[in-house]
Write an enzyme that holds these catalytic residues in place. Structure first.
Site, PDB file in Angstrom:
ATOM      1  N   SER A  30       0.839  -1.191   0.000  1.00  0.00           N
ATOM      2  CA  SER A  30       0.000   0.000   0.000  1.00  0.00           C
ATOM      3  C   SER A  30       0.877   1.246   0.000  1.00  0.00           C
ATOM      4  O   SER A  30       2.013   1.233   0.448  1.00  0.00           O
ATOM      5  CB  SER A  30      -0.925  -0.003   1.218  1.00  0.00           C
ATOM      6  N   THR A  31       0.327   2.335  -0.493  1.00  0.00           N
ATOM      7  CA  THR A  31       1.052   3.592  -0.572  1.00  0.00           C
ATOM      8  C   THR A  31       1.103   4.263   0.795  1.00  0.00           C
ATOM      9  O   THR A  31       0.110   4.297   1.509  1.00  0.00           O
ATOM     10  CB  THR A  31       0.355   4.532  -1.574  1.00  0.00           C
ATOM     11  N   ALA A  32       2.269   4.800   1.141  1.00  0.00           N
ATOM     12  CA  ALA A  32       2.434   5.562   2.384  1.00  0.00           C
ATOM     13  C   ALA A  32       2.969   6.943   2.018  1.00  0.00           C
ATOM     14  O   ALA A  32       3.920   7.057   1.252  1.00  0.00           O
ATOM     15  CB  ALA A  32       3.400   4.859   3.329  1.00  0.00           C
ATOM     16  N   VAL A  45      -1.848   6.434   4.804  1.00  0.00           N
ATOM     17  CA  VAL A  45      -1.574   5.125   4.212  1.00  0.00           C
ATOM     18  C   VAL A  45      -2.823   4.655   3.486  1.00  0.00           C
ATOM     19  O   VAL A  45      -3.938   4.793   3.996  1.00  0.00           O
ATOM     20  CB  VAL A  45      -1.169   4.094   5.293  1.00  0.00           C
ATOM     21  N   GLU A  46      -2.641   4.102   2.313  1.00  0.00           N
ATOM     22  CA  GLU A  46      -3.749   3.562   1.526  1.00  0.00           C
ATOM     23  C   GLU A  46      -4.298   2.309   2.203  1.00  0.00           C
ATOM     24  O   GLU A  46      -3.536   1.439   2.629  1.00  0.00           O
ATOM     25  CB  GLU A  46      -3.242   3.217   0.128  1.00  0.00           C
TER      26      GLU A  46
END
Length: 129
Positions: A30-32, A45-46
């Site tokens: 996931s993107t942070a 965070v995603e």
């Protein structure tokens, strides 16, 4: 010969597959994101789709390290947990030694140094975070 069994073995075309596997784990994670303001920091965070039997409260991608430091990560949660525990111990050791909380720069350098050790040392694999 299998070139992905050890970190110290290069493939014929010069690749270290263990390092590439770790980088792929980060890409799939996931993107942070962290945004710094004048007097604040925002971490985001995603949130990914969860398995049916997984409790959403167990997934933590933003974790406290110290009373003044918080960390957000992308990648494998199991690898992050190991690095987070090492970082928390280092923060406690710094606080006991210097009687002050560690700076963000100090903690970032510790994390980078630990990740580099795991990338170069034989017998362990690089962190997938």
């Amino acid at each position: 010969m299998s070139y992905d069994r050890a970190i110290t073995v290069f493939s014929p075309d010069g690749h270290l597959f263990q390092v590439e596997y770790a980088m792929e784990a980060v890409r799939r994670g996931s993107t942070a994101i962290g945004i710094r303001g004048k007097d604040c920091v925002v971490l985001a965070v995603e949130r990914r789709a969860l398995a049916k039997l997984q409790d959403p409260r167990t997934i933590r991608k933003i974790v406290p390290i110290d009373s003044t430091t918080t960390l957000a990560f992308a990648g494998l949660t199991a690898d992050a947990r190991v690095l987070i525990n090492k970082t928390r111990v280092e923060a406690q050791s710094y606080r006991l030694t210097c009687e002050d909380s560690p700076s963000v720069e100090y903690m970032a350098r510790f994390i980078a140094r630990t990740q580099q050790k795991y990338t170069q040392r034989g017998g362990v694999r690089p962190f997938g975070i």
